[in-house]
Design a protein around this motif. Structure first.
Motif, PDB file in Angstrom:
ATOM      1  N   ASN A 103       0.804  -1.219   0.000  1.00  0.00           N
ATOM      2  CA  ASN A 103       0.000   0.000   0.000  1.00  0.00           C
ATOM      3  C   ASN A 103       0.838   1.270   0.000  1.00  0.00           C
ATOM      4  O   ASN A 103       0.298   2.360  -0.217  1.00  0.00           O
ATOM      5  CB  ASN A 103      -0.946   0.017   1.199  1.00  0.00           C
ATOM      6  N   ASN A 125      -6.396  -8.838   3.955  1.00  0.00           N
ATOM      7  CA  ASN A 125      -6.425  -7.414   4.299  1.00  0.00           C
ATOM      8  C   ASN A 125      -7.841  -6.842   4.285  1.00  0.00           C
ATOM      9  O   ASN A 125      -8.025  -5.630   4.246  1.00  0.00           O
ATOM     10  CB  ASN A 125      -5.536  -6.619   3.334  1.00  0.00           C
ATOM     11  N   LYS A 127      -9.941  -6.410   6.520  1.00  0.00           N
ATOM     12  CA  LYS A 127     -10.253  -5.542   7.662  1.00  0.00           C
ATOM     13  C   LYS A 127      -9.191  -4.463   7.876  1.00  0.00           C
ATOM     14  O   LYS A 127      -9.140  -3.829   8.925  1.00  0.00           O
ATOM     15  CB  LYS A 127     -10.414  -6.390   8.930  1.00  0.00           C
ATOM     16  N   ASN A 128      -8.318  -4.294   6.890  1.00  0.00           N
ATOM     17  CA  ASN A 128      -7.300  -3.240   6.929  1.00  0.00           C
ATOM     18  C   ASN A 128      -6.289  -3.451   8.057  1.00  0.00           C
ATOM     19  O   ASN A 128      -5.760  -2.494   8.618  1.00  0.00           O
ATOM     20  CB  ASN A 128      -7.945  -1.858   7.074  1.00  0.00           C
ATOM     21  N   ASP A 129      -5.994  -4.717   8.376  1.00  0.00           N
ATOM     22  CA  ASP A 129      -5.060  -4.979   9.463  1.00  0.00           C
ATOM     23  C   ASP A 129      -3.977  -5.991   9.090  1.00  0.00           C
ATOM     24  O   ASP A 129      -3.308  -6.552   9.962  1.00  0.00           O
ATOM     25  CB  ASP A 129      -5.812  -5.473  10.707  1.00  0.00           C
ATOM     26  N   PRO A 133      -1.439   0.121   6.326  1.00  0.00           N
ATOM     27  CA  PRO A 133      -2.539   0.862   5.707  1.00  0.00           C
ATOM     28  C   PRO A 133      -2.072   2.145   5.034  1.00  0.00           C
ATOM     29  O   PRO A 133      -1.118   2.779   5.471  1.00  0.00           O
ATOM     30  CB  PRO A 133      -3.449   1.176   6.897  1.00  0.00           C
ATOM     31  N   THR A 140     -10.940   0.908  -1.311  1.00  0.00           N
ATOM     32  CA  THR A 140     -10.529  -0.424  -0.893  1.00  0.00           C
ATOM     33  C   THR A 140      -9.354  -0.286   0.054  1.00  0.00           C
ATOM     34  O   THR A 140      -8.650   0.722   0.049  1.00  0.00           O
ATOM     35  CB  THR A 140     -10.130  -1.288  -2.097  1.00  0.00           C
ATOM     36  N   TYR A 141      -9.140  -1.310   0.883  1.00  0.00           N
ATOM     37  CA  TYR A 141      -8.006  -1.282   1.799  1.00  0.00           C
ATOM     38  C   TYR A 141      -6.710  -1.729   1.134  1.00  0.00           C
ATOM     39  O   TYR A 141      -5.637  -1.585   1.714  1.00  0.00           O
ATOM     40  CB  TYR A 141      -8.282  -2.194   3.002  1.00  0.00           C
ATOM     41  N   THR A 142      -6.809  -2.329  -0.059  1.00  0.00           N
ATOM     42  CA  THR A 142      -5.637  -2.884  -0.732  1.00  0.00           C
ATOM     43  C   THR A 142      -5.484  -2.252  -2.110  1.00  0.00           C
ATOM     44  O   THR A 142      -6.443  -2.224  -2.884  1.00  0.00           O
ATOM     45  CB  THR A 142      -5.770  -4.413  -0.879  1.00  0.00           C
TER      46      THR A 142
END
Length: 426
Positions: A103, A125, A127-129, A133, A140-142
């Motif tokens: 990221n 990923n 849950k963004n953990d 981040p 999107t988190y990714t």
């Protein structure tokens, strides 16, 4: 040396004399590629926020010109290495030491991996953990990953890169076969010869045979002074599966739970297919098996839901907590809820081992609730004797062992060997 009078340049940015954090660059005229894009793992540093500045300060990631997201305001501190019209990054597999920085990569740079690795990274990923981040990712988190087919060839300027599947404890792992106009380079990523997909690793070796430069991982030779690592060694994934099934067979009236690393798709799938008890997975793991293998599994809801999972296969969590003989089910949290007198099988799940500060407290928690802790692990990396076999199958002109604490222990009877330093260019 093989690289004498060649235009191709290889830069070893990081991942030397350590396990993890591999970042290597191959450049030819106005094109360059990078592999991989993870960080070194040093939990003992207890970093405050793991910002790009902090990671650079502690040398967990290298300084790279023009590669980091411009929103971070990063300024390359060294003399410019030149202008490139073609840039790409390739990821060999989903493990954090190869992906954690994705990221932070400039959004305009294409990122390639096998499609199964894309599924796994995005699932892990969700849950963004999992990855570091990036607040600038809005939808999107990714960041975007281009999923490739096995043996697909990507052209980056005058550099050709083929992604070739290998056997590892992360499904979708691949090695890279890199061809520039004047050099053939093979990068193993992480691989082994004792999993369920050994033929993939052997096929990669055949494709890489007589390569000019072989860049190979050497995790298993990092601990030559510790003979205990070879005591009771589980020699194959099949051996591991047999040990788990033996526990199930010999404890018919006990609650039995387990956990695995989510990227180890084939291990989880074989447990589901082979267990005499009904196997129930946590929903995110069931989703991964559905996406990677089109396999439908029983599951329970923890904190993940997907409309791709068949609601008829859902099992109530309270039924699992009360069970003592029908199910072999996956425990991922709330271990204090497990039945006293039961057995929990820890099979390369987190926390991974003594080096993780969370490991011993985890074991103590189970002990305090009278749950037997059984660790059954199988290395995702080639055993030392198999590393030698891989080198002998490929017969490289130049061997470059990396991703190891003792790369000097791997020899090359077919040509030269280089033990690169961090930042070295050849």
């Amino acid at each position: 040396m093989v690289l004498k009078d060649k235009k191709t340049k290889i830069t070893f940015h990081s991942g030397m004399m350590t396990i993890g954090g591999t970042v290597i660059e191959v450049a030819y005229e106005d094109a360059h590629i990078f592999f991989d894009f993870g960080t070194e793992f040093k939990p003992e540093l207890n970093l405050k926020n793991e910002s790009l500045e902090e990671l650079l300060e502690y040398r967990l990631v290298p300084h790279l010109e023009g590669m980091y997201d411009q929103n971070f305001g990063y300024v390359y501190p060294n003399e410019s290495t030149g202008t490139y019209n073609h840039t790409a990054v390739f990821v060999s597999h989903c493990h954090l030491d190869h992906t954690r920085m994705l990221n932070y990569l400039d959004q305009s740079i294409p990122l390639y991996a096998l499609k199964e690795t894309k599924v796994l990274v995005e699932s892990l990923n969700a849950k963004n953990d999992f990855l570091l981040p990036n607040a600038h990712l809005k939808d999107t988190y990714t960041r975007d990953i281009i999923g490739c087919e096995n043996h697909e060839v990507i052209q980056v300027g005058d550099i050709k890169v083929e992604l070739s599947r290998v056997d590892h404890d992360a499904y979708g792992a691949c090695g890279l076969l890199i061809q520039t106009p004047d050099l053939k380079i093979a990068y193993t990523g992480d691989l082994r010869l004792h999993g369920f997909d050994v033929e993939d690793s052997l096929n990669f070796c055949e494709q890489a045979r007589d390569t000019d430069v072989l860049i190979i991982e050497g995790v298993s030779i990092s601990f030559p002074e510790d003979p205990s690592r070879n005591l009771n060694r589980i020699n194959s994934e099949q051996d591991l599966l047999n040990r788990i099934l033996d526990i199930v067979d010999t404890n018919p009236d006990k609650q039995i739970t387990f956990n695995c690393y989510p990227g180890n798709v084939k291990r989880i799938a074989e447990i589901v297919k082979s267990s005499p008890r009904e196997v129930v997975l946590e929903a995110s793991f069931a989703y991964i098996l559905k996406e990677c293998l089109d396999m439908n599994c029983k599951y329970y809801i923890h904190d993940f839901k997907s409309d791709k999972l068949d609601p008829k296969l859902e099992v109530n969590y309270q039924d699992l907590i009360a069970d003592e003989g029908r199910y072999l089910w996956q425990a991922v949290s709330n271990f204090e809820n497990l039945k006293g007198g039961g057995i929990y099988i820890h099979s390369d799940a987190t926390p991974l081992g003594e080096f993780d500060p969370a490991y011993l407290p985890f074991i103590e928690l189970l002990k305090s609730h009278n749950v037997e802790f059984v660790r059954i692990a199988c290395s995702g990396h080639a055993f030392p004797e198999d590393l030698n076999k891989i080198v002998n199958l490929i017969q490289p002109k130049l061997l470059v062992p990396i991703h190891s604490l003792r790369p000097d222990l791997l020899e090359n009877e077919h040509g030269e060997r280089l033990l690169p330093e961090r930042g070295q260019v050849i």
